[in-house]
Structure formats: C-alpha cells, structure tokens
Design a protein around this motif. Structure first.
Motif, mmCIF file in Angstrom:
data_model
loop_
_atom_site.group_PDB
_atom_site.id
_atom_site.type_symbol
_atom_site.label_atom_id
_atom_site.label_comp_id
_atom_site.label_asym_id
_atom_site.label_seq_id
_atom_site.Cartn_x
_atom_site.Cartn_y
_atom_site.Cartn_z
ATOM 1 N N TYR A 171 0.798 -1.225 0.000
ATOM 2 C CA TYR A 171 0.000 0.000 0.000
ATOM 3 C C TYR A 171 0.834 1.281 0.000
ATOM 4 O O TYR A 171 0.648 2.165 -0.841
ATOM 5 N N ALA A 172 1.756 1.412 0.944
ATOM 6 C CA ALA A 172 2.544 2.642 1.072
ATOM 7 C C ALA A 172 3.519 2.781 -0.101
ATOM 8 O O ALA A 172 3.958 1.780 -0.683
ATOM 9 N N ASP A 173 3.870 4.025 -0.436
ATOM 10 C CA ASP A 173 4.866 4.197 -1.494
ATOM 11 C C ASP A 173 6.262 3.910 -0.938
ATOM 12 O O ASP A 173 6.452 3.754 0.276
ATOM 13 N N GLU A 174 7.252 3.817 -1.821
ATOM 14 C CA GLU A 174 8.582 3.353 -1.422
ATOM 15 C C GLU A 174 9.239 4.286 -0.401
ATOM 16 O O GLU A 174 9.890 3.833 0.544
ATOM 17 N N LYS A 175 9.073 5.570 -0.569
ATOM 18 C CA LYS A 175 9.641 6.521 0.382
ATOM 19 C C LYS A 175 9.027 6.335 1.759
ATOM 20 O O LYS A 175 9.740 6.339 2.774
ATOM 21 N N LYS A 176 7.716 6.167 1.806
ATOM 22 C CA LYS A 176 7.027 5.963 3.078
ATOM 23 C C LYS A 176 7.416 4.630 3.716
ATOM 24 O O LYS A 176 7.489 4.517 4.941
ATOM 25 N N ILE A 177 7.642 3.616 2.882
ATOM 26 C CA ILE A 177 8.071 2.321 3.422
ATOM 27 C C ILE A 177 9.379 2.477 4.193
ATOM 28 O O ILE A 177 9.505 2.010 5.337
ATOM 29 N N VAL A 178 10.356 3.143 3.605
ATOM 30 C CA VAL A 178 11.652 3.338 4.268
ATOM 31 C C VAL A 178 11.480 4.156 5.540
ATOM 32 O O VAL A 178 12.022 3.816 6.604
ATOM 33 N N GLU A 179 10.711 5.231 5.451
ATOM 34 C CA GLU A 179 10.474 6.080 6.622
ATOM 35 C C GLU A 179 9.791 5.290 7.728
ATOM 36 O O GLU A 179 10.140 5.402 8.911
ATOM 37 N N GLY A 180 8.799 4.472 7.342
ATOM 38 C CA GLY A 180 8.078 3.671 8.326
ATOM 39 C C GLY A 180 8.970 2.657 9.014
ATOM 40 O O GLY A 180 8.860 2.442 10.234
ATOM 41 N N ILE A 181 9.848 2.010 8.271
ATOM 42 C CA ILE A 181 10.767 1.033 8.878
ATOM 43 C C ILE A 181 11.747 1.729 9.816
ATOM 44 O O ILE A 181 12.074 1.203 10.891
ATOM 45 N N LYS A 182 12.218 2.906 9.457
ATOM 46 C CA LYS A 182 13.098 3.674 10.354
ATOM 47 C C LYS A 182 12.402 3.943 11.692
ATOM 48 O O LYS A 182 12.985 3.752 12.759
ATOM 49 N N ILE A 183 11.155 4.384 11.599
ATOM 50 C CA ILE A 183 10.406 4.680 12.823
ATOM 51 C C ILE A 183 10.193 3.422 13.646
ATOM 52 O O ILE A 183 10.408 3.406 14.864
ATOM 53 N N LEU A 184 9.779 2.340 12.984
ATOM 54 C CA LEU A 184 9.517 1.091 13.704
ATOM 55 C C LEU A 184 10.786 0.561 14.359
ATOM 56 O O LEU A 184 10.755 0.096 15.512
ATOM 57 N N ALA A 185 11.906 0.630 13.657
ATOM 58 C CA ALA A 185 13.179 0.173 14.232
ATOM 59 C C ALA A 185 13.537 0.992 15.464
ATOM 60 O O ALA A 185 13.996 0.443 16.482
ATOM 61 N N LYS A 186 13.310 2.282 15.403
ATOM 62 C CA LYS A 186 13.580 3.164 16.546
ATOM 63 C C LYS A 186 12.716 2.783 17.743
ATOM 64 O O LYS A 186 13.195 2.675 18.882
ATOM 65 N N VAL A 187 11.435 2.556 17.489
ATOM 66 C CA VAL A 187 10.514 2.172 18.558
ATOM 67 C C VAL A 187 10.929 0.836 19.171
ATOM 68 O O VAL A 187 10.906 0.662 20.408
ATOM 69 N N LEU A 188 11.334 -0.114 18.345
ATOM 70 C CA LEU A 188 11.768 -1.423 18.846
ATOM 71 C C LEU A 188 13.017 -1.308 19.705
ATOM 72 O O LEU A 188 13.118 -1.925 20.779
ATOM 73 N N LYS A 189 13.962 -0.532 19.251
ATOM 74 C CA LYS A 189 15.216 -0.377 20.001
ATOM 75 C C LYS A 189 14.988 0.314 21.342
ATOM 76 O O LYS A 189 15.598 -0.045 22.352
ATOM 77 N N GLU A 190 14.093 1.287 21.359
ATOM 78 C CA GLU A 190 13.810 2.015 22.601
ATOM 79 C C GLU A 190 12.995 1.183 23.579
ATOM 80 O O GLU A 190 12.980 1.463 24.782
ATOM 81 N N ALA A 191 12.322 0.144 23.077
ATOM 82 C CA ALA A 191 11.478 -0.687 23.938
ATOM 83 C C ALA A 191 12.274 -1.672 24.765
ATOM 84 O O ALA A 191 11.767 -2.260 25.712
ATOM 85 N N LYS A 192 13.525 -1.879 24.397
ATOM 86 C CA LYS A 192 14.339 -2.883 25.104
ATOM 87 C C LYS A 192 14.758 -2.401 26.488
ATOM 88 O O LYS A 192 15.003 -1.242 26.705
#
Length: 372
Positions: free
Chosen positions: A351-372
């Motif tokens: 669904y999301a465009d390629e730019k949004k996909i990269v941005e979304g993964i960056k955000i998700l990775a940040k959230v995952l790392k901060e959750a540890k």
C-alpha cells in the motif's frame, strides 16, 4: 486493531497500491456497459455481460492449470463469502478443522462462527509443516480421535507470513488428504502475485476433487468490486449456491466482465508483479539497514507481506508505534491461541509508497530499540 491516525504510515494495510487500482479503466467499462446494455445491469436479474464473467474466470483459472466446468464454479462476493459458504456446508459445532498457525484472521473468525474444534499446524519458511500435520493425524487416528473435515491453507504467498509451500509439501498434503480422508480449502488470494516462477495451485494438482479452490480479483483488479469464486466438485457448488441464494451483485459483475473484456491482463499482471517486487525489495533493504539484530523475518517470493519476529510484545508496542507515526498488525491476531503471536508482527509493502516504506521502517526500528 485501534483506529489509525490520519498521517500514519500504513504498513498494516493489506490493500493494493492506490495507483494500481484501474479507476479510469473501470469508469470506461461502466460507460461502455451502460451504453451497450442500458438499464439491464441495474436490475435484479443482471444482464448478458454479467453472464460472461464466469467464462472469463474459467479462462483465467485454465491459464494456471485449473480446468473447471461451469457447474464446478460459483461466483461470490469476494473470497470471504466463498470461505463462509464453504464453512456453512462443511462445518457444524462438532466439526474439527485444521488451520495453519499463523493464518488469515478473517477466515479464522469465520470458522469460529461455526465450531470451536481446531488443530493448528505450524508454518515455517517453506509453508505448512506437512510433517507435523502427518504426525498429528497419525496420532489422532491411532487414539480413535476425530479427524479434520478439512484443512484451511494459503499455500502461495501466505497471509500473514508471505511464505510459499514447496512443491514437495504440496504433493505431501494431497497424499495426506487422500490417506486420512479430509478436504483442503485452498485460499489462493495472492497466487498471481509471484515475483518469479509461477506457483502451481493445489487445485491444479488435485486428481480426486478434494480441493476447494477460493480466489478473487481483489488483488489484481480492485477489492471494492467484491468478485470472488469457489472452484470445487459439482455437489459442493450446488450446496453453496443454495445458501448463497440470489445474493449476486449484477452491476459489479457486469462491470468486471466489461473491464476484463477490454484489458490485457497478462500485461497488467506483469506491471503489478514488477511493482510489488520493487516495493518488497525496498522494505527488505530497509529492514536489513535499520532493524535491531534480534529481529528476523521471512523473505517472500510474492504477495503483499513480510512477517517479523522481534524480542518484545508487539501488541503492547503498537500504541507507541502509532504515536510515532507507523502502523503494523500485531501477530496475535493471526493465531487461534493469541499468546503464540506476541513476538510477531505483519508488515505490508503493497500500500505505502517506497519513500514511506523506508520512513516507516526507520520509525519502527527506533521504537523497537527504545522498547528494550
């Protein structure tokens, strides 16, 4: 699932890319349809164009090795109606159903409307664990326990894992169906979205009428048209048609027939496959670049989805992810026993465009790392 903020990057959405939905072409099909057939498609009984659709679906199935007669095919309002009709004719409250773990959440909810008797078979990177299924079936038979009426499987680009059942396992599951006398409900919603070699549907390998094949045009044309089908032996089609009654959508079916008549679907599928392959590659590259080392995932060969395993509870993490601006589907929703899915999540690249996909993964990775 909670409601999504307006600006959220929707890596949860298992929808077609908006620019791949052929709005203008469908508009043209509607215009041509009404010019040719006037008011007929707008009545209860439909029109000659509507009657063409079944033959068009038969032709599309034949391309994939599934040869069905007219009395072996039932058109439905999307794949979910097809799954529900199958459940209606095959399940009562004592029926045992074998399902994949994880599996498509909507199908699981449908089956739970009819029975609470299930056995769950794990899925790995090569699809359904048919060795595990065989062990369970042999044990149940030895102990005199009931055997499943059918197995529900998404063998090609599975939802949610994106995995594909190997040819060896496809042959094995058909052998098991014959040996232990169960049916197979093959959900082929993503079957045409291969990034490489086309997969052979179970129905094309079925010599004994054990496979009920469910498909739709939602992923290759437009989901809002609600065009699906079941291919099965005539007695099942007759039973499902009785429950379906006259719940067709004459205008939608006639419009789809007009659209297919004027569209080069081979060329369209090439475009769709290339687009989703590129978007999938972008998502996988972003996962490699940004995800913590503890995260793992399967690499799909087609479809819409990538399935991740992480080191935190993905349901608890979702609120923070949404606050930061990205969505996903927590893994628990895809399991009969939701605790099995706490460390998993599903991402969609469709669904999301390629730019949004990269941005979304960056955000998700940040959230995952901060959750540890």
């Amino acid at each position: 699932m909670p409601s999504l903020p307006d600006e959220c990057i929707r890596l949860s959405s298992g929808y077609p890319a908006p620019y791949l939905v052929p709005a203008e072409e469908i508009k043209g099909a509607v215009t041509h349809l009404l010019e040719e057939e006037k008011d007929l498609p707008l009545h209860y009984l439909g029109s000659p164009k509507m009657e063409q659709l079944k033959g068009q679906i038969q032709e599309r199935l034949a391309i994939r090795g599934i040869d069905v007669a007219e009395n072996e095919l039932l058109l439905t309002s999307g794949a979910c109606q097809a799954i529900d009709l199958i459940a209606r004719i095959l399940i009562d409250d004592q029926t045992l159903v074998a399902i994949e773990a994880p599996t498509y959440m909507e199908a699981l909810e449908i089956f739970c409307n009819y029975t609470n008797q299930f056995i769950s078979i794990p899925v790995d990177e090569h699809g359904l664990r048919t060795d595990f299924l065989e062990e369970i079936l042999a044990e149940r038979k030895q102990k005199g326990f009931s055997l499943p009426r059918f197995l529900y499987s998404i063998p090609t680009f599975q939802n949610p894992t994106g995995t594909t059942m190997t040819e060896e396992r496809r042959k094995h599951v058909l052998e098991l169906a014959a040996k232990y006398n169960f049916l197979i409900l093959e959900d082929d919603a993503y079957g045409e979205l291969s990034f490489g070699e086309q997969q052979t549907p179970l129905k094309a390998m079925d010599n004994y009428g054990r496979v009920l094949h469910v498909g739709s045009l939602s992923k290759v044309v437009a989901p809002g048209m609600r065009i699906g089908w079941v291919a099965a032996v005539p007695e099942f089609i007759t039973a499902m048609a009785w429950f379906k009654k006259d719940l067709d959508h004459p205008f939608a079916q006639a419009t789809m027939a007009a659209y297919l008549e004027s569209t080069n679907m081979k060329k369209r599928l090439e475009t769709i496959r290339a687009t989703y392959q590129a978007k999938c590659s972008v998502l996988l590259s972003a996962l490699e670049q940004y995800m913590p080392q503890s995260a793992t995932w399967y690499v799909p060969e087609g479809g819409y989805f990538v399935w991740l395993k992480v080191s935190v509870d993905t349901s608890e993490l979702l609120a923070q992810a949404l606050k930061e601006g990205v969505s996903y589907v927590p893994g628990k929703y895809f399991f009969l026993h939701q605790k099995e899915g706490t460390q998993f999540l599903r991402l969609s690249f469709s669904y999301a465009d390629e730019k949004k996909i990269v941005e979304g993964i960056k955000i998700l990775a940040k959230v995952l790392k901060e959750a540890k």
